[in-house]
Write an enzyme that holds these catalytic residues in place. Sequence first.
Site, mmCIF file in Angstrom:
data_model
loop_
_atom_site.group_PDB
_atom_site.id
_atom_site.type_symbol
_atom_site.label_atom_id
_atom_site.label_comp_id
_atom_site.label_asym_id
_atom_site.label_seq_id
_atom_site.Cartn_x
_atom_site.Cartn_y
_atom_site.Cartn_z
ATOM 1 C CB SER A 33 -0.880 -0.018 1.267
ATOM 2 O OG SER A 33 -1.502 1.229 1.452
ATOM 3 C CE1 TYR B 242 -2.966 -0.310 5.450
ATOM 4 C CE2 TYR B 242 -3.353 -2.647 5.817
ATOM 5 C CZ TYR B 242 -3.186 -1.572 4.951
ATOM 6 O OH TYR B 242 -3.227 -1.760 3.600
ATOM 7 C CE LYS C 1 -1.049 -4.458 3.510
ATOM 8 N NZ LYS C 1 -1.268 -5.773 2.862
#
Length: 347
Positions: free
Chosen positions: A127, A152, A156
Site C-alpha cells: 500500500s 496497519y 505493510k
Amino acid sequence: MSKKILVTGGTGYIGSHTVVELQQAGYEVVVIDNLSNSNAEVIEGIVKITGIRPVFEELDCVDFPAMRALFEKYPGIDGVVHFAASKAVGESVQKPLLYYRNNLVSLLNLLELMPQFHVKGIVFSSSCTVYGEPDNNPIDESAPIKPAESPYGNTKQINEEIIRDFIYSGAPVKSIILRYFNPIGAHPSAEIGELPIGVPQNLVPYITQTGMGIREQLSVFGNDYNTPDGSCIRDFINVVDLAKAHVTAIERMLTDKVDEKVEIFNLGTGKGVSVLELIDVFEKVSGKKLNYKIVGRREGDIEQIWANPDKANNVLGWTAKETIENTVASAWRWQQRIASESPHSRV
Ligand code: WQD
C-alpha cells in the site's frame, strides 16, 4: 497446461476482482479466505462473470498446518497472490496484536512453505501507506519509507522487509510488490464489488451508501488542508485496472521477465483527485445531490498523495485505463444492486 495460482484473501474486494482477471487470462485459481471480512457468496459472483468455479477453501493463512495441507492437497501451484490481511487503519490502532499476528504470520507461513512446494513467486499486496505523508507528489518507488502512522501501515512495511530479507538470503523465490493507492469502484457486471461490513471506513462506499439513503450524511474530514479546495487529495484507482496489474505481475514473474528478484511498483493513475472533487463526480454520474457536511480532520489522514506510475507503465507494462467517472459510476451501480438485493446492507 494452464498455470495454477493461489489467491489468498480471494473473496475480498481486490482479491475477488483479481480472481476474475486471472481466470479470464487462462489461469487455474485456488482461492483461500478465512471469511473474517468477506463471504463465500462472492464465489458465486465470480462464477457468474467467468463461468468458471475456482477451487475455494475456507482457511486461515495464520494456521501453518492447514496451509501445509493446502499445498499438499493442490500440488503444482506456480505462484501466489497474497491479499489476505487485516486492513482497517483505525482498527489496527485499537487491536495492534491482531494486526501483527494476522498480517505477519500469514506471510511468514507462505514464504516458509513456498520453496518446499516449488512455488516460483509471490505477488504481494502492499500500500502507498508505506510512504506516509510524501514530501512531494507525484510519488515514485524511490521515495523514502517513513515511520508508519498506524500498526496497519507498519505491517505493510515489515512485510516488504520480510520478503526482501527472505529472497536476498538466497530463497528460490521471486516477488513483485504492488503498492496500491486508493482502490475504488466495482466490476462493470455489478456481480462483485466492495462489501464493507458495518459502517464503511473508506470514502467511496460511504458516499454510495449515503446516496442510497443507508447512511444519513457523509462527513468530509476537513477542508482546511493546504490543497486547492481544502480537502485531502488521493489517487483513486479503478479496482478492475488494479486487478489486471496483478495478472501482468504474475505473467512477468512466471516468465522470468523480472529485472531483479524483488520488484516494487506503484499502482496509481498518476492523477490526484480531492474528496470534494470526488463528491462532484458522484453527483454528476448518479444525478443525485449528496448530503454531506464538513467536519474536523480525521486523525492520521495524509493531506495529499498521488502516484508517479511511470515504472508500472514502462517496466511492468501496465497502465490504469478507466476514467474516474466510469469508476464512480461502477461503484454506484454496485451499491444499487446490493441495496436492492438484501436488507442486510442497511446495517
Ligand atoms: C480517503 C479520503 C479521508 C471517509 C485507506 C488506507 C489505505 C488503503 C485505502 C488498504 C481521506 C476522506 C473518508 C469518510 C472522508 N487501505 N474521508 N469521509 O485513508 O486514503 O486510505 O484506505 O490498503 O491503506 O489508509 O482512504 O477512503 O478512508 O479516505 O472525508 O467518511 O477520504 O479523510 O482524506 P485512505 P479513505
